[in-house]
Design a protein around this motif. Structure first.
Motif, short mmCIF file in Angstrom:
data_model
loop_
_atom_site.label_atom_id
_atom_site.label_comp_id
_atom_site.label_asym_id
_atom_site.label_seq_id
_atom_site.Cartn_x
_atom_site.Cartn_y
_atom_site.Cartn_z
N ASP A 387 37.65 52.39 31.08
CA ASP A 387 37.46 52.03 32.49
C ASP A 387 36.04 52.33 32.97
O ASP A 387 35.43 51.54 33.70
CB ASP A 387 38.46 52.79 33.37
CG ASP A 387 39.84 52.15 33.35
OD1 ASP A 387 39.94 50.99 32.92
OD2 ASP A 387 40.82 52.81 33.76
N ILE A 390 33.75 49.68 31.54
CA ILE A 390 33.90 48.40 32.24
C ILE A 390 33.21 48.43 33.60
O ILE A 390 32.47 47.50 33.96
CB ILE A 390 35.40 48.05 32.41
CG1 ILE A 390 36.05 47.80 31.05
CG2 ILE A 390 35.56 46.82 33.30
CD1 ILE A 390 37.55 47.61 31.12
N CYS A 394 30.05 46.03 34.57
CA CYS A 394 30.20 45.10 35.70
C CYS A 394 29.10 45.33 36.74
O CYS A 394 28.50 44.38 37.26
CB CYS A 394 31.57 45.29 36.35
SG CYS A 394 32.94 44.60 35.39
N ARG A 401 35.00 42.88 38.34
CA ARG A 401 36.03 43.20 37.34
C ARG A 401 37.07 42.10 37.21
O ARG A 401 37.61 41.85 36.13
CB ARG A 401 36.70 44.52 37.70
CG ARG A 401 37.60 45.07 36.62
CD ARG A 401 37.77 46.55 36.74
NE ARG A 401 38.55 47.08 35.64
CZ ARG A 401 38.54 48.34 35.26
NH1 ARG A 401 37.76 49.21 35.87
NH2 ARG A 401 39.30 48.76 34.27
N GLU A 402 37.35 41.41 38.30
CA GLU A 402 38.34 40.34 38.24
C GLU A 402 37.87 39.22 37.32
O GLU A 402 38.64 38.69 36.51
CB GLU A 402 38.59 39.79 39.65
CG GLU A 402 39.66 38.71 39.71
CD GLU A 402 39.93 38.22 41.12
OE1 GLU A 402 40.61 37.18 41.26
OE2 GLU A 402 39.45 38.87 42.07
N ASN A 405 38.09 40.22 33.56
CA ASN A 405 39.43 40.16 32.97
C ASN A 405 40.06 38.77 33.01
O ASN A 405 41.19 38.58 32.54
CB ASN A 405 40.36 41.15 33.68
CG ASN A 405 40.00 42.60 33.37
OD1 ASN A 405 39.57 42.92 32.27
ND2 ASN A 405 40.14 43.47 34.36
N SER A 406 39.34 37.80 33.58
CA SER A 406 39.87 36.45 33.67
C SER A 406 39.62 35.68 32.37
O SER A 406 39.07 36.21 31.41
CB SER A 406 39.22 35.71 34.85
OG SER A 406 37.86 35.41 34.54
N ARG A 417 31.73 40.70 29.02
CA ARG A 417 33.00 41.07 28.40
C ARG A 417 32.78 41.58 26.97
O ARG A 417 33.32 42.60 26.56
CB ARG A 417 33.94 39.86 28.41
CG ARG A 417 35.37 40.16 27.96
CD ARG A 417 36.18 38.86 27.90
NE ARG A 417 36.28 38.25 29.21
CZ ARG A 417 35.97 36.99 29.49
NH1 ARG A 417 35.49 36.20 28.54
NH2 ARG A 417 36.12 36.51 30.71
N ILE A 439 40.45 44.93 28.23
CA ILE A 439 39.38 44.04 28.66
C ILE A 439 39.84 42.59 28.52
O ILE A 439 39.58 41.91 27.52
CB ILE A 439 38.10 44.28 27.84
CG1 ILE A 439 37.68 45.76 27.91
CG2 ILE A 439 36.95 43.39 28.33
CD1 ILE A 439 36.50 46.12 27.04
N GLY A 440 40.58 42.15 29.49
CA GLY A 440 41.01 40.76 29.55
C GLY A 440 42.20 40.42 28.69
O GLY A 440 42.50 39.24 28.48
N ARG A 442 42.62 40.74 25.40
CA ARG A 442 42.24 40.12 24.12
C ARG A 442 42.82 40.90 22.94
O ARG A 442 43.23 42.05 23.07
CB ARG A 442 40.71 40.07 23.98
CG ARG A 442 40.06 38.80 24.52
CD ARG A 442 40.27 38.61 26.00
NE ARG A 442 39.57 37.41 26.48
CZ ARG A 442 39.54 37.03 27.74
NH1 ARG A 442 40.19 37.72 28.65
NH2 ARG A 442 38.89 35.95 28.09
#
Length: 477
Positions: A387, A390, A394, A401-402, A405-406, A417, A439-440, A442
């Motif tokens: 966290d 990230i 960012c 952050r949105e 993670n998209s 990312r 992280i998204g 993945r």
């Protein structure tokens, strides 16, 4: 039969054009514009100079610049003669000629520098020269060799280039000058001395000299006060391999820069090797003449970076062997992961740890390492989380952050990312599946691909690597 006047006049103008690029504007105007070409018969080139002292200055200070140009434009066997006005006294041609060396020719080359016959008042940096060839104290630390230089990804290019010029110094390598730069304590001075020691071992007949710029500057100032600058310059022009440390200290010293320019030109054109050490790349040097900066870029500029994890492991184990200390693998790993320092401080920290173990009669454990090193070097005091990584990425890359993670695949989001995954793998002990999930969402294969992509970008794009290193510093602070 004399050569056509227009032809040799044109050749002399071309000669002046070449000289203009290899001397300062003041030097060119003072020492070359007053010269008049008189005649050229295909072998002998006669030029008119104002007086005897003028001719002597050309011979003493500029012959190594002038001779190759004349050889190229007039012919390799060309001999240069000075014509001096009669009221200044005739100068015998045999004593006043510059013989341009020829490949396979019969001409007898002039000595590369003039040795003074009276040495009683010479204040030489290290030795007083006699009539014979100088024997120079190389000023090298024999403990610094390639054998005990720890190689890693952070310094592999530097070591490879350094070894290359040690095997073939001077005109035999394209790395001339070799310009090595990096932060303090990363091994620049070690590799500089290693070059000198290796050259002396392979080529005992070569003159090698290591000198720090602070000492070079002090010597130049003393020579200036004693009106002895020509001898100062001639001394350095006698060197075959010149290793100059802290070259950035030339900044703001025009007199020293001018002297070094003459030394650099002479050594470069004579096929001698130059090694320059700095804490900055050439492009970041300030208050240094452009003609010098241009020459610094002629060869290879190579950076020594902060040691990576694997290199720190090698350094710790090597230092432990030198101290006859048995450091368990888990302690070695702990030190490599937690010491945020340069090589010099890492070695000092190991010495401190071993000393505490010996004098306090304690086993070397991770607990002891924590106790000793927390007051000796900078440690990573807090646990680094995914966290935290990230959030830092960012903020520094201006991606919220949105979006991180998209499923968005624009370049800025994709790079952010991938960088977060790369740093999470490097600085946390979380498995790849956890990193990818955080992280998204993945998978572990995506994490591996991301790490490889970032690593490749850092190797090929210097600005991006610097950005990543800056983000890392923030994460670890």
């Amino acid at each position: 039969m004399l050569a056509n006047a227009a032809t040799y006049n044109d050749a002399w103008q071309n000669c002046l054009s070449e000289l203009k690029t290899k001397t300062s504007e003041q030097e060119f105007a003072q020492w070359f514009l007053p010269i008049e070409p008189l005649e050229f018969d295909g072998v002998r080139l006669r030029i008119k100079v104002p007086n005897r002292n003028f001719a002597k200055t050309i011979e003493d200070n500029y012959s190594q610049v002038l001779k190759p140009i004349i050889a190229q434009l007039f012919g390799r066997d060309t001999r240069l003669y000075y014509a001096i006005p009669k009221d200044n006294g005739a100068v015998p041609k045999s004593d006043n000629s510059i013989v341009v060396p020829s490949v396979g020719g019969t001409a007898t080359p002039e000595p590369q520098f003039t040795q003074p016959t009276d040495t009683s008042n010479i204040r030489n940096p290290f030795v007083i020269p006699g009539i014979n060839r100088l024997r120079i104290d190389p000023q090298l630390n024999r403990n610094y060799t390639f054998d005990n230089f720890i190689e890693g990804e952070c310094n592999r290019l530097v070591r490879s280039a350094a070894m290359s010029i040690s095997v073939n110094p001077g005109s035999h390598t394209p790395f001339n000058p070799l310009y090595i730069y990096g932060d303090s304590g990363l091994g620049k001075t070690h590799v500089a001395h290693a070059i000198g020691n290796e050259v002396r071992q392979r080529f005992p007949e070569l003159q090698v000299l290591y000198v720090a710029m602070s000492k070079f500057q002090a010597q130049f100032q003393a020579a200036t006060l004693n009106h002895d600058v020509p001898n100062f310059i001639h001394y350095y022009q006698a060197v075959d391999v010149l290793i100059l440390d802290d070259i950035q200290e030339l900044s703001g010293k025009p007199g020293t820069q001018n002297a070094f320019f003459n030394i650099f030109n002479h050594l470069q054109m004579s096929g001698k090797q130059l090694v320059l050490i700095s804490d900055k790349p050439p492009v970041e040097l300030k208050d240094i003449e452009e003609r010098l900066l241009t020459r610094f870029k002629w060869g290879l500029s190579a950076e020594i970076r902060i040691p990576d994890y694997e290199t720190k492991i090698k350094i710790i184990r090597t230092k432990a062997r030198q101290l006859n200390a048995d450091i368990p693998d888990e302690v070695v790993s702990y030190l490599a992961e937690h010491i945020s320092a340069n090589i010099r401080e890492i070695e000092g920290a190991i010495s401190s740890l071993v000393a505490n173990s010996t004098f306090m009669n304690k086993r070397i454990t991770t607990t002891l390492a924590k106790e000793v090193l927390k007051v000796y070097v900078s440690m990573y005091q807090k646990e680094i989380t995914i966290d935290h990584i990230i959030d830092t990425v960012c903020a520094e890359m201006n991606v919220d952050r949105e979006r991180m993670n998209s499923s968005e695949r624009t370049r800025e989001v994709a790079i952010a990312r991938q960088l977060a995954m790369f740093l999470a793998k490097k600085h946390t002990k979380q498995p790849l599946t956890n990193i990818g999930a955080a992280i998204g969402g993945r998978n572990h294969a995506t994490v591996l691909h991301s790490c490889k992509t970032i690593s490749n970008l850092m190797d090929t794009e210097k600005i991006f690597r610097q950005q990543v290193e800056q983000i890392e510093k923030i994460i670890l602070s």
